[in-house]
Design a protein around this motif. Structure first.
Motif, PDB file in Angstrom:
ATOM      1  N   ALA A   1     -46.292 -35.606  36.749  1.00  0.00           N
ATOM      2  CA  ALA A   1     -45.501 -37.073  37.037  1.00  0.00           C
ATOM      3  C   ALA A   1     -46.330 -37.741  38.024  1.00  0.00           C
ATOM      4  O   ALA A   1     -46.802 -37.212  38.979  1.00  0.00           O
ATOM      5  N   THR A   2     -46.113 -38.917  37.931  1.00  0.00           N
ATOM      6  CA  THR A   2     -46.494 -39.875  39.108  1.00  0.00           C
ATOM      7  C   THR A   2     -45.237 -39.865  40.199  1.00  0.00           C
ATOM      8  O   THR A   2     -44.301 -40.672  39.968  1.00  0.00           O
ATOM      9  N   LEU A   3     -45.451 -38.922  41.073  1.00  0.00           N
ATOM     10  CA  LEU A   3     -44.416 -38.923  42.421  1.00  0.00           C
ATOM     11  C   LEU A   3     -44.605 -39.644  43.327  1.00  0.00           C
ATOM     12  O   LEU A   3     -45.673 -39.863  43.867  1.00  0.00           O
ATOM     13  N   LEU A   4     -43.380 -40.192  43.871  1.00  0.00           N
ATOM     14  CA  LEU A   4     -43.319 -40.989  45.096  1.00  0.00           C
ATOM     15  C   LEU A   4     -42.847 -40.266  46.332  1.00  0.00           C
ATOM     16  O   LEU A   4     -41.883 -39.220  46.103  1.00  0.00           O
ATOM     17  N   SER A   5     -43.399 -40.385  47.603  1.00  0.00           N
ATOM     18  CA  SER A   5     -42.828 -39.769  48.673  1.00  0.00           C
ATOM     19  C   SER A   5     -41.510 -40.347  49.018  1.00  0.00           C
ATOM     20  O   SER A   5     -41.592 -41.637  49.117  1.00  0.00           O
ATOM     21  N   PRO A   6     -40.282 -39.620  49.031  1.00  0.00           N
ATOM     22  CA  PRO A   6     -39.087 -40.224  49.572  1.00  0.00           C
ATOM     23  C   PRO A   6     -39.114 -41.050  50.527  1.00  0.00           C
ATOM     24  O   PRO A   6     -38.175 -42.081  50.795  1.00  0.00           O
ATOM     25  N   GLU A   7     -39.893 -40.825  51.625  1.00  0.00           N
ATOM     26  CA  GLU A   7     -39.729 -41.503  53.162  1.00  0.00           C
ATOM     27  C   GLU A   7     -40.411 -42.702  52.834  1.00  0.00           C
ATOM     28  O   GLU A   7     -40.302 -43.814  53.552  1.00  0.00           O
ATOM     29  N   THR A   8     -41.441 -42.844  52.295  1.00  0.00           N
ATOM     30  CA  THR A   8     -42.593 -44.075  52.326  1.00  0.00           C
ATOM     31  C   THR A   8     -42.737 -44.586  51.119  1.00  0.00           C
ATOM     32  O   THR A   8     -43.219 -45.697  51.138  1.00  0.00           O
ATOM     33  N   SER A   9     -42.193 -44.138  49.986  1.00  0.00           N
ATOM     34  CA  SER A   9     -42.287 -44.696  48.730  1.00  0.00           C
ATOM     35  C   SER A   9     -43.947 -44.809  48.364  1.00  0.00           C
ATOM     36  O   SER A   9     -44.289 -45.453  47.183  1.00  0.00           O
ATOM     37  N   ARG A  10     -44.764 -43.942  48.980  1.00  0.00           N
ATOM     38  CA  ARG A  10     -46.205 -43.923  48.418  1.00  0.00           C
ATOM     39  C   ARG A  10     -46.565 -42.829  47.434  1.00  0.00           C
ATOM     40  O   ARG A  10     -45.787 -41.857  47.000  1.00  0.00           O
TER      41      ARG A  10
ATOM     42  N   ASP B   1     -39.274 -40.723  42.294  1.00  0.00           N
ATOM     43  CA  ASP B   1     -38.863 -40.287  43.568  1.00  0.00           C
ATOM     44  C   ASP B   1     -37.852 -38.855  43.551  1.00  0.00           C
ATOM     45  O   ASP B   1     -37.006 -38.865  42.824  1.00  0.00           O
ATOM     46  N   PRO B   2     -38.622 -37.632  43.720  1.00  0.00           N
ATOM     47  CA  PRO B   2     -37.780 -36.544  43.412  1.00  0.00           C
ATOM     48  C   PRO B   2     -36.232 -36.374  44.280  1.00  0.00           C
ATOM     49  O   PRO B   2     -35.549 -35.700  43.852  1.00  0.00           O
ATOM     50  N   PHE B   3     -36.231 -37.148  45.386  1.00  0.00           N
ATOM     51  CA  PHE B   3     -34.995 -37.049  46.144  1.00  0.00           C
ATOM     52  C   PHE B   3     -33.928 -38.053  45.365  1.00  0.00           C
ATOM     53  O   PHE B   3     -33.154 -37.416  45.264  1.00  0.00           O
ATOM     54  N   GLU B   4     -34.207 -38.772  44.959  1.00  0.00           N
ATOM     55  CA  GLU B   4     -33.491 -39.948  44.232  1.00  0.00           C
ATOM     56  C   GLU B   4     -33.119 -39.254  42.607  1.00  0.00           C
ATOM     57  O   GLU B   4     -31.982 -38.994  42.400  1.00  0.00           O
TER      58      GLU B   4
ATOM     59  N   ARG C   1     -33.436 -50.234  47.333  1.00  0.00           N
ATOM     60  CA  ARG C   1     -33.971 -48.904  46.474  1.00  0.00           C
ATOM     61  C   ARG C   1     -33.116 -47.690  46.894  1.00  0.00           C
ATOM     62  O   ARG C   1     -32.292 -47.903  47.860  1.00  0.00           O
ATOM     63  N   PHE C   2     -33.348 -46.747  46.472  1.00  0.00           N
ATOM     64  CA  PHE C   2     -32.644 -45.423  46.865  1.00  0.00           C
ATOM     65  C   PHE C   2     -32.980 -45.098  48.263  1.00  0.00           C
ATOM     66  O   PHE C   2     -33.963 -45.129  48.619  1.00  0.00           O
ATOM     67  N   PRO C   3     -31.763 -44.717  48.965  1.00  0.00           N
ATOM     68  CA  PRO C   3     -32.048 -44.504  50.380  1.00  0.00           C
ATOM     69  C   PRO C   3     -33.003 -43.188  50.732  1.00  0.00           C
ATOM     70  O   PRO C   3     -33.105 -42.470  49.877  1.00  0.00           O
ATOM     71  N   HIS C   4     -33.652 -43.430  51.624  1.00  0.00           N
ATOM     72  CA  HIS C   4     -34.564 -42.133  52.161  1.00  0.00           C
ATOM     73  C   HIS C   4     -33.747 -41.014  52.596  1.00  0.00           C
ATOM     74  O   HIS C   4     -32.585 -41.161  53.013  1.00  0.00           O
ATOM     75  N   PRO C   5     -34.222 -39.951  52.721  1.00  0.00           N
ATOM     76  CA  PRO C   5     -33.594 -38.710  52.985  1.00  0.00           C
ATOM     77  C   PRO C   5     -33.237 -38.778  54.486  1.00  0.00           C
ATOM     78  O   PRO C   5     -31.899 -38.349  54.997  1.00  0.00           O
TER      79      PRO C   5
ATOM     80  N   ALA D   1     -42.285 -34.156  48.174  1.00  0.00           N
ATOM     81  CA  ALA D   1     -43.138 -34.679  46.987  1.00  0.00           C
ATOM     82  C   ALA D   1     -44.443 -34.062  46.811  1.00  0.00           C
ATOM     83  O   ALA D   1     -44.900 -33.445  45.800  1.00  0.00           O
ATOM     84  N   GLN D   2     -45.016 -33.660  47.879  1.00  0.00           N
ATOM     85  CA  GLN D   2     -46.422 -33.115  47.910  1.00  0.00           C
ATOM     86  C   GLN D   2     -46.575 -31.552  47.611  1.00  0.00           C
ATOM     87  O   GLN D   2     -47.088 -31.269  46.593  1.00  0.00           O
ATOM     88  N   MET D   3     -45.318 -30.821  47.881  1.00  0.00           N
ATOM     89  CA  MET D   3     -45.123 -29.497  47.424  1.00  0.00           C
ATOM     90  C   MET D   3     -44.530 -29.397  45.966  1.00  0.00           C
ATOM     91  O   MET D   3     -45.210 -28.702  45.320  1.00  0.00           O
ATOM     92  N   LEU D   4     -43.827 -30.523  45.495  1.00  0.00           N
ATOM     93  CA  LEU D   4     -43.238 -30.540  44.352  1.00  0.00           C
ATOM     94  C   LEU D   4     -44.769 -30.804  43.263  1.00  0.00           C
ATOM     95  O   LEU D   4     -44.618 -30.361  42.306  1.00  0.00           O
ATOM     96  N   ASN D   5     -45.264 -31.311  43.790  1.00  0.00           N
ATOM     97  CA  ASN D   5     -46.945 -31.658  42.932  1.00  0.00           C
ATOM     98  C   ASN D   5     -47.670 -30.754  43.127  1.00  0.00           C
ATOM     99  O   ASN D   5     -48.308 -30.539  41.888  1.00  0.00           O
ATOM    100  N   ASP D   6     -47.795 -29.971  44.209  1.00  0.00           N
ATOM    101  CA  ASP D   6     -48.948 -28.953  44.240  1.00  0.00           C
ATOM    102  C   ASP D   6     -48.680 -27.506  43.833  1.00  0.00           C
ATOM    103  O   ASP D   6     -49.531 -26.705  43.349  1.00  0.00           O
ATOM    104  N   ALA D   7     -47.354 -27.197  44.165  1.00  0.00           N
ATOM    105  CA  ALA D   7     -46.983 -25.754  44.071  1.00  0.00           C
ATOM    106  C   ALA D   7     -46.911 -25.363  42.571  1.00  0.00           C
ATOM    107  O   ALA D   7     -46.785 -25.811  41.680  1.00  0.00           O
ATOM    108  N   ARG D   8     -47.036 -23.846  42.552  1.00  0.00           N
ATOM    109  CA  ARG D   8     -46.897 -23.137  41.450  1.00  0.00           C
ATOM    110  C   ARG D   8     -45.494 -23.373  41.056  1.00  0.00           C
ATOM    111  O   ARG D   8     -44.454 -23.322  41.711  1.00  0.00           O
ATOM    112  N   TYR D   9     -45.191 -23.132  39.567  1.00  0.00           N
ATOM    113  CA  TYR D   9     -43.863 -23.495  39.238  1.00  0.00           C
ATOM    114  C   TYR D   9     -43.044 -22.205  39.631  1.00  0.00           C
ATOM    115  O   TYR D   9     -41.792 -22.703  39.984  1.00  0.00           O
TER     116      TYR D   9
END
Length: 347
Positions: free
Chosen positions: A93-102, A163-166, A198-202, A240-248
């Protein structure tokens, strides 16, 4: 897993009852035309009976629906045809950082020096390669592949920003309520944070007291769950970076540790939210029923024994699904289609 099984059991049982009463030409989603009552003048008109309300499981299908939606900040992909590397064993997925929306960094194919070996699997070819693998493993998959388009893992689906937090917070909001109620509560929740469209930051959510969160219509437990989820992102335990990179397995471990998220909901988020291609849920009865029909069992004749539906044993499910690795998420999607299980809310 037991809760998820009960959830799917209720859905499948309801679908069976509707299908059997409507006949072979009516699907579970079709609306039966109300017939004019034939009664004597002295007989009062009978009140239309509604199906008994099923107790909601945790999470409900509407929860998965909001989990899988693109983030409210970017509903439409700006350029779905930009190819990037894809891997069935990682997040696509194209993941966004919940804090920066990057957008979390993904390797662009065009950025790889031409002198290096070029990877063959990209977001433009992932679905095509996965479908070809399923058919190669079992020719019986061909009609399912040819007659059903899986948008989840298509180039456009993989380009939608999540946005995984959203997504996870929306899933918690949706538990045990209707889809309309979930949307209403979510809108009120977002409105608590003035000036943020948009959805609030954590970091916006974590400091708020439970009482303030509950003014959006959240129950005490849901308010606690969302606040706890926000704290996990603020502390860095989730990102988001962990959810992107980590093993299942690591993703499962971290998310199941969050109060309010069960194994089934995490599996569905990994499949429909993170777009991981090798997710398989043993606890989903719709998958179990579809697999039984796929191998030729007459699922209509199978009975509920001892309070648990068993169209197939878990051992049989594992043995059959393992052949389709590393594309078991897609295989699971097609198994829902075998028995026309309604998974529109998940998509």
């Amino acid at each position: 897993m037991a809760t998820a099984t009960r959830r799917s059991s209720r859905l499948s049982s309801l679908a069976e009852s509707i299908s059997s009463s409507a006949g072979s030409t009516q699907t579970p989603n079709s609306r039966k035309r109300k017939q004019s009552p034939v009664a004597t003048p002295s007989t009062p008109p009978q009140k239309r009976q509604r199906p008994a309300k099923l107790p909601a499981a945790t999470p409900t299908p509407s929860a998965v629906g909001l989990m899988a939606h693109a983030t409210s900040a970017t509903k439409k992909p700006t350029n779905p045809m930009v190819a990037r590397l894809a891997d069935p064993q990682t997040t696509n997925a194209t993941l966004l950082s919940p804090e920066t929306s990057r957008v979390i960094t993904h390797m662009n194919v065009a950025a790889i020096p031409s002198r290096l070996p070029q990877p063959s699997t990209t977001t433009a070819t992932l679905l095509e390669e996965a479908n070809a693998h399923l058919i190669k493993v079992d020719e019986r998959m061909r009609p399912l592949v040819e007659n059903n388009f899986c948008r989840v893992f298509s180039p456009e689906g993989l380009a939608e920003a999540i946005d995984p937090f959203e997504s996870l917070a929306s899933g918690i909001i949706s538990q045990q309520v209707s889809g309309a109620a979930a949307k209403s509560i979510k809108a009120k929740f977002v409105a608590l944070f003035e000036g943020d469209r948009r959805f609030p930051h954590p970091s916006d959510v974590a400091p708020l007291p439970i009482e303030r969160l509950r003014t959006a219509g959240l129950s005490q437990r849901k308010a606690e769950y969302i606040k706890g989820l926000a704290e996990k992102f603020v502390s860095g335990e989730l990102s988001a970076q962990m959810l992107n990179d980590a093993r299942y397995e690591e993703v499962l471990r971290h998310l199941i540790a969050v109060r309010g998220l069960g194994k089934w909901s995490v599996e569905m988020f990994a499949c429909f939210g993170l777009k991981r291609m090798d997710v398989f849920s043993l606890g989903d009865l719709g998958v179990q029923r579809g697999m039984a029909a796929f191998v030729g069992k007459d699922v209509a004749k199978l009975k509920n024994k001892g309070g648990k539906w068993k169209y197939m044993s878990e051992k049989e499910m594992l043995e059959l699904s393992e052949k389709f690795a590393p594309y078991r998420s897609l295989f699971m999607w097609y198994m829902w289609r075998v028995e026309e299980t309604d998974i529109s809310t998940m998509e």
